[in-house]
Design a protein around this motif. Structure first.
Motif, PDB file in Angstrom:
ATOM      1  N   GLU A   1       0.866  -1.199   0.000  1.00  0.00           N
ATOM      2  CA  GLU A   1       0.000   0.000   0.000  1.00  0.00           C
ATOM      3  C   GLU A   1       0.893   1.237   0.000  1.00  0.00           C
ATOM      4  OE1 GLU A   1      -3.381   2.206   2.778  1.00  0.00           O
ATOM      5  OE2 GLU A   1      -3.078   0.036   3.009  1.00  0.00           O
ATOM      6  N   ALA A   2       0.515   2.253  -0.779  1.00  0.00           N
ATOM      7  CA  ALA A   2       1.257   3.525  -0.814  1.00  0.00           C
ATOM      8  C   ALA A   2       0.265   4.612  -1.248  1.00  0.00           C
ATOM      9  CB  ALA A   2       2.424   3.450  -1.758  1.00  0.00           C
ATOM     10  N   GLY A   3      -0.135   5.591  -0.357  1.00  0.00           N
ATOM     11  CA  GLY A   3      -1.080   6.650  -0.720  1.00  0.00           C
ATOM     12  C   GLY A   3      -1.673   7.288   0.524  1.00  0.00           C
ATOM     13  N   TRP A   4      -2.757   8.059   0.228  1.00  0.00           N
ATOM     14  CA  TRP A   4      -3.432   8.791   1.309  1.00  0.00           C
ATOM     15  C   TRP A   4      -4.273   7.821   2.136  1.00  0.00           C
ATOM     16  CZ3 TRP A   4      -2.865  13.478   3.312  1.00  0.00           C
ATOM     17  CH2 TRP A   4      -3.823  13.973   4.183  1.00  0.00           C
TER      18      TRP A   4
ATOM     19  N   TYR B   1      -0.217  10.584   4.338  1.00  0.00           N
ATOM     20  CA  TYR B   1       0.367   9.688   3.350  1.00  0.00           C
ATOM     21  C   TYR B   1       1.045   8.506   4.096  1.00  0.00           C
ATOM     22  CZ  TYR B   1      -0.494  13.094  -0.276  1.00  0.00           C
ATOM     23  OH  TYR B   1      -1.113  13.967  -1.177  1.00  0.00           O
TER      24      TYR B   1
ATOM     25  N   THR C   1       2.715   4.394   3.816  1.00  0.00           N
ATOM     26  CA  THR C   1       3.269   3.273   3.038  1.00  0.00           C
ATOM     27  C   THR C   1       3.197   2.031   3.913  1.00  0.00           C
ATOM     28  OG1 THR C   1       4.768   4.722   1.785  1.00  0.00           O
ATOM     29  CG2 THR C   1       5.284   2.354   1.895  1.00  0.00           C
TER      30      THR C   1
ATOM     31  N   SER D   1       6.075   2.422  -4.786  1.00  0.00           N
ATOM     32  CA  SER D   1       4.710   2.170  -5.258  1.00  0.00           C
ATOM     33  C   SER D   1       4.305   0.750  -4.878  1.00  0.00           C
ATOM     34  CB  SER D   1       4.607   2.375  -6.773  1.00  0.00           C
ATOM     35  OG  SER D   1       5.500   1.482  -7.439  1.00  0.00           O
TER      36      SER D   1
END
Length: 354
Positions: free
Chosen positions: A271-274, A280, A282, A303
């Motif tokens: 997982e990588a995102g808001w 944010y 990771t 990513s």
């Protein structure tokens, strides 16, 4: 059978003229022979002669019989002390009487007495009975001997009892000494065993510590802290109203914005995102299924699906989401479970000190 020829009767004369009186001239000469002097059965009389040897022999025989009877009676009387008698030596009488053997009756008596003396018969004086004093002395000696035997037996029994008592005391002392020695030996053995057990336990602990150190050292080569320079501002389980769960669910590493964030261990980015209040985020999943959450980043450098190694930069510190200042919020979820564990303890188990 022949008998003794009777002697002619005579009357004593006057002592002034002749001892045998006027009839002496009518006597016939009598020469006794063996046949004429042989003793015959029944009673016979011997004419009494004045001053003759027959009278003396008769008196002597009566005296002997009286003496023997008196000795026997004295000996038989238990209440009176016995009387010691001594008889004259008949050989002396025989020597003092000339031609005594030629006289009828007297010679045979003297011969028998003399023969018994010659045969070894002890004089009467040598076989006299014991007197009362001698009997009392004998009884005293016997009593003293019995007393000595009793005392000797008592002494022997006393010695045996003392020897048995001494032997029992020695055996008791030996058993006591053996028991004390055994107790001391057991105490020494127990002490040695305890010391050996302690040494063994210490060695085992040291061995375990060494093994753990080696393991952590090995892990430390494959694990690292996420931030090089930081300050710990929040710990796991810390209560507060600012957290929706009511307590802090991770470990905060405070640093300036833009400080690099490193991959703690090799794994795959899942997982990588808001992520809302996390800003944010990771999520790095390790090979054992443990999920590591890196939150409040200012920027992301990886990513989803990307494989990273220990020490790779995966993002930078920021203040995104529900924060009060720039920091890295780290959570650890073993097996991907929803509830996390203390990140500080997990890092220490990997050989790292946060």
């Amino acid at each position: 059978m022949a008998s003794n020829r009777p002697a002619p009767e005579f009357s004593y004369g006057s002592s002034e003229t002749d001892d045998f009186g006027p009839e002496r001239e009518n006597w016939e000469e009598w020469n006794p022979t063996e046949e004429s002097v042989r003793p015959v059965r029944g009673r016979h009389r011997v004419a009494r002669q004045r001053g003759g040897l027959a009278r003396s022999s008769t008196v002597l025989g009566v005296g002997v019989i009286a003496a023997v009877g008196a000795g026997g009676i004295a000996t038989a009387q238990g209440g009176k002390p016995p009387v010691s008698l001594s008889l004259p030596d008949l050989s002396a009488v025989k020597d003092s009487l000339p031609e005594a053997k030629s006289l009828p009756g007297v010679g045979s008596l003297i011969s028998e007495v003399t023969g018994s003396d010659e045969a070894g018969t002890a004089p009467a004086s040598s076989t006299a009975p014991l007197t009362t004093v001698s009997a009392e002395d004998g009884q005293a000696d016997a009593g003293e001997a019995l007393r000595a035997r009793i005392l000797a037996q008592a002494e022997t029994q006393q010695d045996a009892a003392e020897a048995a008592e001494q032997q029992a005391a020695e055996e008791a002392a030996t058993q006591k000494a053996a028991a004390e020695a055994a107790a001391q030996q057991k105490a020494a053995q127990d002490k040695a065993d305890a010391k050996e057990a302690a040494a063994k336990k210490k060695a085992e602990e040291e061995a375990r510590a060494k093994a753990e150190a080696e393991r952590l050292a090995k892990l430390a080569k494959s694990y690292r802290l996420p931030v090089a320079s930081y300050t710990t501002t929040g710990t796991f389980g810390q209560p507060g109203a600012m957290w929706s769960s009511g307590y802090h669910t991770g470990l905060d590493f405070a640093a300036s914005t833009g400080t690099p964030i490193y991959a703690i261990h090799s794994g795959t980015v899942t997982e990588a995102g808001w992520a809302g209040a996390y800003g944010y985020r990771t999520v790095l999943t390790l090979d054992d299924g443990t999920e590591l959450w890196f939150c409040h980043q200012s920027s992301l450098n990886v990513s989803v699906g990307q494989k990273v190694s220990t020490g790779d930069v995966i993002g930078r510190i920021g203040a995104t989401g529900n924060v009060t200042g720039p920091h890295l919020h780290l959570e650890v979820h073993p097996g991907g479970q929803a509830t996390g564990v203390d990140p500080a303890a997990w890092l220490r188990d990997k050989g790292l000190t946060p």
